[in-house]
Design a protein around this motif. Structure first.
Motif, mmCIF file in Angstrom:
data_model
loop_
_atom_site.group_PDB
_atom_site.id
_atom_site.type_symbol
_atom_site.label_atom_id
_atom_site.label_comp_id
_atom_site.label_asym_id
_atom_site.label_seq_id
_atom_site.Cartn_x
_atom_site.Cartn_y
_atom_site.Cartn_z
ATOM 1 N N ARG A 95 6.836 8.842 1.939
ATOM 2 C CA ARG A 95 7.242 7.469 2.279
ATOM 3 C C ARG A 95 8.480 7.486 3.180
ATOM 4 O O ARG A 95 8.604 6.684 4.114
ATOM 5 C CB ARG A 95 7.526 6.666 0.998
ATOM 6 N N THR A 199 -0.812 3.848 6.559
ATOM 7 C CA THR A 199 -0.082 3.976 5.293
ATOM 8 C C THR A 199 -0.681 5.085 4.430
ATOM 9 O O THR A 199 -0.090 5.477 3.428
ATOM 10 C CB THR A 199 -0.087 2.658 4.496
ATOM 11 N N TYR A 202 1.616 8.070 3.195
ATOM 12 C CA TYR A 202 2.303 8.196 1.906
ATOM 13 C C TYR A 202 1.411 7.848 0.715
ATOM 14 O O TYR A 202 1.721 8.215 -0.414
ATOM 15 C CB TYR A 202 3.571 7.343 1.866
ATOM 16 N N LYS A 203 0.294 7.197 0.965
ATOM 17 C CA LYS A 203 -0.599 6.842 -0.141
ATOM 18 C C LYS A 203 -1.442 8.020 -0.612
ATOM 19 O O LYS A 203 -1.840 8.085 -1.779
ATOM 20 C CB LYS A 203 -1.500 5.674 0.265
#
Length: 339
Positions: A95, A199, A202-203
């Motif tokens: 993140r 995203t 970081y997911k």
């Protein structure tokens, strides 16, 4: 903005040289408890000789040593280059990296961890010139040296999952192999005009994002390796947990299965969003072999449950079992070569 992402102290850059279209290269720097090494890392960025403007986005992930104080010192001294982001609480490496990347204003992206450093003052210029001249490549990498905690050379030691191929394409990825170490990579900034939901960076995994990033880029093009050593990767061996490898793997009985779950998420994204085959089944079979060996060495009901789950989700369960001997021998060979 999510309060967890609050920038506790962001030292503004000098507006004179900070127009968005003036930045050629954005360097993202991840730091966490790097008090001992961060000065060398930042100095290696500041020594770069370029005919263009570049910026360094430094994200400290709530260090509890003296790293933030050192970063403030540098940001105040070099506001025209350094943009400092001090996290209010720990976000995790993935993140932290994503939040820096989406704020990068450069045409190209480079990266440097706070315990590594560059050794060539022309690194950024050389790589940017290459990408300017070779639109057919999505990025480029260069050679590097390996050093110990004190910066002493470790000769030609390499990392098993880092390729040394001249041209590295998606077919070479195999779910885990990277075109170069993160400190060697320069790539086009696809995050300025994203084609997909990035995203996933970081997911997919809170601490590992190099494979995720490699997948995103390899789906778009290939990397070229420049045969010139321009950086140093520091092998940090301690028990503090500040080293990512030790945090994720040392003493973690489930690390192989966790790696499998990460690989499975990437495979799902590759197939459903990017519509490419990243060779993830190869990696998943390797991980299955590792889990099976651990079961035979130290049987447990939990390990047996994991084995059944992996076979249940496998595209070709029989192949998982048939390739166990090969993958075990391959693992032992890699350990011998890269020890």
């Amino acid at each position: 903005m999510d309060e967890s992402l609050t920038i506790c102290k962001k030292i503004p850059a000098n507006g004179a040289n900070r127009q968005n279209n003036d930045i050629k290269v954005s360097v993202t720097v991840l730091t966490y408890n790097h008090e001992k090494y961060i000065r060398q890392a930042l100095d290696s960025i500041l020594m770069q000789r370029t005919n263009f403007s570049y910026e360094a986005l430094v994200g400290d992930d709530a260090s509890h040593d003296g790293t933030p104080e050192i970063l403030r010192e540098y940001a105040e001294k070099y506001p025209q280059i350094i943009r400092l982001f001090l996290r209010g609480k720990n976000l995790g490496a993935s993140r932290n990296a994503y939040e820096l990347t989406i704020r990068a204003r450069g045409e190209y992206l480079a990266a440097l961890d706070g315990d590594d450093f560059w050794t060539d003052p022309d690194k950024l210029q050389i790589q940017a010139d290459f990408l300017d001249a070779h639109k057919e490549f999505i990025g480029c990498v260069h050679d590097y040296e390996t050093v110990d905690e004190e910066g002493r050379s470790q000769g030609k030691k390499r990392i098993s999952w880092i390729s040394e191929k001249k041209i590295f394409a998606l077919k070479d990825f195999k779910g885990v192999v990277l075109p170069g170490h993160s400190l060697t990579i320069m790539k086009r900034n696809i995050f300025k005009e994203p084609q997909h939901d990035y995203t996933i960076v970081y997911k997919a995994h809170p601490m590992i994002c190099d494979r995720t990033g490699a997948l995103l880029y390899l789906a778009l093009g290939s990397f070229f390796r420049i045969e010139r050593s321009m950086g140093a990767y520091r092998r940090v061996r301690n028990k503090s947990g500040s080293n990512l490898t030790s945090t994720l793997y040392l003493g973690d009985e489930d690390h192989l299965y966790n790696d499998y779950l990460y690989t499975d998420r990437l495979q799902s994204y590759a197939e459903s969003v990017l519509h490419v085959d990243g060779g993830f089944e190869i990696r998943k079979r390797e991980l299955f072999a590792g889990v099976l060996c651990r079961f035979f060495l130290r049987p447990s009901g939990e390990k047996f449950k994991i084995i059944k789950e992996m076979l249940k989700n496998a595209q070709a369960p029989a192949l998982y079992l048939l390739t166990v001997p090969y993958n075990v021998i391959k693992k032992l060979y890699i350990k011998f070569i890269y020890k």
